[in-house]
Write an enzyme that holds these catalytic residues in place. Structure first.
Site, short mmCIF file in Angstrom:
data_model
loop_
_atom_site.label_atom_id
_atom_site.label_comp_id
_atom_site.label_asym_id
_atom_site.label_seq_id
_atom_site.Cartn_x
_atom_site.Cartn_y
_atom_site.Cartn_z
N GLU A 8 5.61 2.35 6.96
CA GLU A 8 6.19 3.53 6.33
C GLU A 8 5.38 3.99 5.14
O GLU A 8 5.19 5.19 4.93
CB GLU A 8 7.64 3.25 5.91
CG GLU A 8 8.48 4.51 5.69
CD GLU A 8 8.37 5.10 4.29
OE1 GLU A 8 8.74 6.28 4.11
OE2 GLU A 8 7.92 4.39 3.35
N ASP A 13 7.53 -2.81 5.20
CA ASP A 13 6.29 -2.80 4.41
C ASP A 13 6.60 -2.26 3.02
O ASP A 13 7.68 -1.71 2.78
CB ASP A 13 5.20 -1.97 5.08
CG ASP A 13 5.58 -0.50 5.20
OD1 ASP A 13 6.76 -0.20 5.49
OD2 ASP A 13 4.70 0.36 5.00
ZN ZN Z 1 10.98 3.54 1.53
ZN ZN Z 2 8.44 3.92 -0.32
#
Ligand code: ZN
Ligand code: ZN
Ligand code: ZN
Ligand code: ZN
Lengths: 479, 479
Positions: free
Chosen positions: A167, A100
């Protein structure tokens, strides 16, 4: 015997354009995890990655953690668990990355479409959201596999891969999966390697053995039932923005000193030996100025600057949700404003102790303000700091790999940014974790015009492969 | 002899649905003057209005002030000058309105599409951007003409109309046109009437004889060359947001008291007689609470509240451009942040004196902050306060019109919001200016879910027509 790597290196050079094409395909998928509407694109990116992995002969499994706690209408995108090789005589290395990316809009000021990889042939800069964070490094592992195959060189280790799609939005669901799989999918892992950070400067590679944590807070101040016209009501109503800027003004001074009582007392004192470590790092103030694009640093010397970034906490105010934020001159009294700030944490700041002093401070300062508005402060997410042993064989192997690719020893660094998963892998597997960055400090991750240099990408693919060769041979001497 | 108005009133009731359709057509044109991309829609709205006026038999001219000073790529939309009737034996009334609107996005929290007039049949609320500010009142004049025609009643005055499309973006270009036309297109005007404000409450009409001015400022704090990752750089760089919240925190206290030295000293002292005026106004704190949608008022009594809104200056912080303003938790250090605030001004605050104390204060406080960032503060736009004579025949006629439509005497009020053009018309024409509002305090102009009540629109059309009948007959006694 040192590994013979030239054949691999040559093959990587030969295949460079194909590897850039692969990155270009990945950047074209706007996998923004923070944006509800982009969720299908995050899932599409997982499918893309799974397809590439399977085409290379890796076996791939998906883990689905379910709905997001904060956004129950959204399913967390799959966590991909992949294995390449299953030879009991080889070491097994577990690598992590995320597919992501941070939000990006052309209107934010990007010079190019953020979701089209734009390669400047002259400078070698490859612009695009996710180019350096973290699609370049993730694809680096795949490219290393492919180059071995095409060169007919035996892959030196068994590679376990864990790639997530959340993340940039707090890695929802990941920790549980890592703990679940520690004795299952990850059980053979001898060491862990994460490529999701950056060189200290733009020229010299580094290995990273420490990270700050982060505790991210919001302050919601609420009063009127809806936004009001400041001409009609100004002077007669308690304005949430007035209260919020007062509260935000109590957090940190203009030299970066945190003003929250009790917070600095949580920090482990610096000893003399530790101070000396910072003198040896190859870093100049010019590297900082290049990285920030100005000379507006708080300190004028290397040691203070590096310690401020790695060794001490910091507090940043990120912005305000709900107030007027567009160009122009809107005469609004915003009814509900949400201030966002975060504290970067270091040893020995326990997250719950940080919460306690921060939230106590906000309540105390709010009492002093005495308005008719209401205030609610809360932690949005926290990730703990991490410090590892840089003398482990995992680091020794990576150091030799840097020498073989770049012809110099890497700096041993810490980092200011948190990568909470680092600590989770260490705790769940009990194995050494190494941070092996691909990008450089000038890459502008999380900002407009994020880029990855062609050199960092291509030499980085060599580095990841070389690391796996050295790690396969390194004697098991741990300190 | 009092005018015979029943035939006109009946015709307005009969034509009500058509008048609502006309408003619906106008709201459907998103004539947002602040937004570059919407400029063609502002021009389209001018064309719509011109077409309607000409269909009613008015003659229309356009004035084109040229490019915007701040946005030279944009042409200022036409100022429409219209005349209906040219009978030397009648009084001539000049009316003003604006056909542009504030920005509005469904995502801001609107319950309905802001550019679709959504009529709630039960409550009579008609939601839509521009419904009350200022498309409803502008169309009110056109509807009054049409109802006279359909009822076969002679129009009592010559009507001059001035409709602009830049009111919500500082009325660029308008002042020059008004001064230019004072002895030309506007030369016959005997008095001026502006319908672009609101009743004090939701039930009782008012006539407005005073307005606060506004001086709108921005503070731009600039440091790094681009947005930075707070983990990587937090602690080592002077953060513009830290400086800006400190500076914004020096402007006003949480009880609404302005902290800029010298500013309150510019305000004309209140005398005892003046205080008594506020006691007589039909207003309850509940009206304020309804208007703001909460009980978070600074004062608990009517007189203090009304004086805070009309008689004293106020300072509101509107928001910050360039910081993180979306939902979620972005860990950014914004490189350049622009704080927006405005001061509502009252007699005898001269705008240039306000600028002087405000900008001096900001420079002084900035010096105390001592960061490596740069700060630049400037006035974005200013409009002066205005106070008129409520005993003029123009006001007397409007008062009788209110009685004939609503059966009660209007409150004589001042207003907190600035309508700079009021002062310009007074100065350029030398004639009395009346503010005759159509909408109510609960209309949420400039906010989400802006609406106009069906009652206010339809009775308002009667009011505007009745006013023209009374104004035609009122003896010329001026005080
Ligand atoms: Zn990263
Ligand atoms: Zn990042
Ligand atoms: Zn208006
Ligand atoms: Zn307006």
């Amino acid at each position: 015997m040192a590994p013979q790597l030239q054949g691999y290196f040559n093959k990587v050079d030969e295949m460079a354009e194909g590897f850039i094409k692969r990155l270009s395909d990945a950047v074209a998928i706007p996998s923004v995890s923070a944006d509800d509407a982009m969720r299908p694109q995050v899932v599409k990116m997982a499918q893309f990655l799974r397809g590439e992995l399977e085409a290379l002969g890796a076996t791939v499994e998906e883990r689905h953690p379910g709905a997001e706690p904060d956004r129950p209408h959204l399913q967390i995108p799959p966590i991909l668990l992949a294995r390449y090789g299953n030879d009991k005589s080889k070491r097994t290395i577990l690598v992590y990355g995320h597919y992501d990316v941070q939000p990006a809009l052309k209107e934010d000021g990007w010079a190019t479409d953020p979701f089209v990889l734009s390669v400047d042939q002259k400078s070698g800069k490859m612009f695009g959201r996710g180019s350096t964070d973290d699609k370049g490094p993730v694809l680096g592992w795949l490219n290393a596999i492919e180059a071995h195959q095409k060169a007919g060189i035996e892959f030196p280790v068994n590679l376990l891969m864990c790639f997530e799609g959340m993340e940039e939005y707090g890695s929802e669901g990941l920790d549980d999966i890592i703990h679940d799989e520690a004795k299952k999918f990850f059980k053979d892992a001898d060491a862990v390697c994460i490529s999701d950070n950056y060189w200290l400067g733009a020229e010299k590679p580094c290995l990273t053995y420490g990270l700050r944590g982060v505790s991210y807070y919001q302050i919601c101040v609420h009063g009127p039932g809806q936004d009001l016209h400041s001409g009609v009501y100004g002077g007669s109503v308690s304005e949430p923005m007035t209260d919020l800027v007062k509260l935000l003004g109590t957090l940190v001074d203009n030299k970066g000193k945190i003003l929250v009582p009790g917070l600095n007392e949580l920090v482990k004192p610096v000893d003399e030996e530790e101070k000396k470590l910072y003198e040896g790092i190859s870093f100049e103030m010019k590297d900082l100025y290049d990285g920030i694009g100005s000379c507006s640093s708080i300190y004028q010397d290397k040691e203070s600057t590096l310690m401020a970034r790695w060794r001490f906490p910091s507090l940043s105010i990120h912005g305000i949700e709900g107030a007027f934020s567009a160009p122009g001159a809107k005469t609004v009294i915003p009814a509900k404003v949400i201030g966002k700030f975060s504290v970067r944490t270091v040893p020995n700041m326990e997250p719950h102790e940080v919460d306690k002093v921060v939230l106590t401070h906000l309540e105390y300062e709010w009492e002093k303000i005495r308005t008719n508005n209401t205030m609610e402060a809360k932690l949005l997410h926290a990730g703990k700091w991490w410090v590892s042993s840089p003398k482990h064989w995992n680091f020794a192997a990576a150091s030799k790999a840097v020498e073989s690719v770049f012809g110099c020893k890497p700096d041993m660094t810490r980092e200011g940014g948190s990568i909470p998963v680092t600590l989770t892998f260490e705790q769940a597997t009990g194995k050494n974790v190494l941070l092996l960055p691909m990008g450089s400090s000038t890459d502008a991750a999380h900002s407009i015009n994020e880029k990855l240099d062609r050199r960092n990408y291509i030499e980085g693919i060599k580095l990841l492969g070389a690391y796996l060769h050295y790690v396969a041979e390194e004697p098991q001497v741990e300190q």
